[in-house]
Design an enzyme around this catalytic site. Structure first.
Site, PDB file in Angstrom:
ATOM      1  N   CYS A 142       0.829  -1.201   0.000  1.00 12.75           N
ATOM      2  CA  CYS A 142       0.000   0.000   0.000  1.00 12.75           C
ATOM      3  C   CYS A 142       0.866   1.254   0.000  1.00 12.75           C
ATOM      4  CB  CYS A 142      -0.908  -0.017   1.231  1.00 12.75           C
ATOM      5  SG  CYS A 142      -1.847   1.497   1.446  1.00 12.75           S
ATOM      6  N   CYS A 145      -0.283   4.112   2.238  1.00 14.51           N
ATOM      7  CA  CYS A 145       0.029   3.929   3.660  1.00 14.51           C
ATOM      8  C   CYS A 145       1.512   4.186   3.941  1.00 14.51           C
ATOM      9  CB  CYS A 145      -0.294   2.501   4.106  1.00 14.51           C
ATOM     10  SG  CYS A 145      -1.847   1.838   3.475  1.00 14.51           S
ATOM     11  N   ASP A 146       2.394   3.766   3.050  1.00 11.56           N
ATOM     12  CA  ASP A 146       3.820   3.703   3.401  1.00 11.56           C
ATOM     13  C   ASP A 146       4.738   4.599   2.563  1.00 11.56           C
ATOM     14  OD1 ASP A 146       3.182   1.815   5.325  1.00 11.56           O
ATOM     15  OD2 ASP A 146       3.397   0.149   3.923  1.00 11.56           O
TER      16      ASP A 146
END
Ligand code: NAP
Length: 316
Positions: A142, A145-146
């Site tokens: 993701c 997200c990261d």
């Protein structure tokens, strides 16, 4: 103690909340059980540009995935839908028309004549040992997200579809360089995404290659690539790797109860959302091996609510 609901929706993505909206507007009080990831995979998408009506008065196009799902939730709840922030642990689905299905959330039991399955899909894994060992230690699924962890880093994205290109383009906002590793010499992604990736000076490609190993003890330091043409191997240094090679349907709760199609997705009858079990309907990515778009999932959620409403009328 057991609770009885008009309808229970398992999963909180676009299919689930659209079904909830339609059922709630039809004077039913559906319960949406979110699962571990509220909003489904679309909630982890940075910008969605192809969901109709997401343009503002200044002409800016797009909406964040999380924001889109929060709006869907609010709209369904406005009409009376309920959200339960839990994960279903077991489904005991009946084969008896008009009978009650049982939905377990730990020790708590919910009963309903109607269950809508909208459990979506999960990220497909490459399937090598190092991928599991280095998960969250440089291996991610993701970018939204990261990506912030990849500032000025060298990053590899695996895959050739729209997801991989979307991830790669987003990562260029942070990373110093992004290498897309794809097993063929042509992308599967749409033309517009293909053109954007090729035009981006921070993106380069490793064609005809698969990631056969990931290097690193406590964190990713590189990958081993194997050529899909001649089997030759080479190592490429990188700090992070994002895997975007498609999805597998989340059918664990029903795989021994409802019929699945040849690809392992929940089988539905013709153009309806009826599964092989009476009163159980499926909508969204869990039943769609072909389109898997937020808008098609939402459309199926609408159909599931209409199918469920008609089914309930038979047993009033
Ligand atoms: P996808 O279209 O199925 O693409 C998966 C990619 O991963 C393909 O390029 C495939 O290679 C590759 N792949 C599959 N298994 C692999 C393996 N074991 N090792 C290496 N590579 C592997 O999946 P997706 O990109 O997640 O897209 C899913 C759906 O969502 C599509 O309909 C897509 O259009 C849509 N989507 C749209 C957008 C957007 O509009 N911006 C964004 C994201 C997703 P091959 O090409 O060789 O099969």
């Amino acid at each position: 103690m057991s609770q009885t609901k008009d309808a229970i929706i398992v999963g909180s993505g676009p299919a689930g909340y659209t079904a909830a909206l339609y059922l709630a507007r039809a004077n039913m009080k559906p319960l949406v059980i979110t699962g571990q990831a509220f909003g489904g995979l679309i909630a982890t998408t940075d910008q969605i540009e192809n969901f109709p009506s997401t343009i503002d008065a200044e002409g800016n196009v797009g909406i964040g995935g999380w924001e889109l799902m929060e709006k869907m939730q609010q709209q369904a709840e406005h009409f009376g839908a309920e959200t339960l922030w839990e994960t279903v642990t077991e489904l005991k689905l009946t084969n008896v028309p008009g009978g009650e299905h049982i939905v377990m959330v730990g020790d708590q039991e919910y009963r309903s004549k109607v269950v809508i399955l909208s459990t979506g899909c999960s990220h497909r894994h490459i399937g090598i040992e190092a991928e599991t060992r280095l998960n969250n230690k440089g291996v991610s699924y993701c970018a939204t997200c990261d990506a912030a962890l990849c500032r000025d880093k060298r990053v590899i994205v695996v895959g050739g579809g729209d997801s991989a290109i979307t991830e790669a383009l987003f990562l260029t906002k942070f990373a110093s360089h992004v290498i897309i590793v794809h097993r063929r010499d042509q992308l599967r992604a749409s033309k517009i995404m293909d053109a954007r990736a090729r035009a981006n000076p921070k993106i380069s490609f490793e064609w005809n290659a698969v990631v056969s190993d990931i290097k690193g003890d406590d964190h990713v330091v590189g990958v081993e690539l194997t050529s899909t043409v001649d089997g030759s191997k080479k190592e490429v240094e990188c700090d992070n790797i994002f895997v975007a090679i498609g999805h597998v349907p989340n059918v664990d709760l029903v795989k021994d109860q409802a019929a699945l199609d040849a690809h392992g997705f929940v089988l539905v009858e013709g153009v309806t959302t009826k599964t092989s079990l009476p009163g159980v309907f499926a909508a969204g990515d869990v039943t769609d091996s072909q389109y898997r778009q937020a808008i098609t999932a939402a459309g199926m959620g609408c159909k599931a609510a209409l199918d469920a409403g008609a089914y309930l009328q038979e047993f009033e």
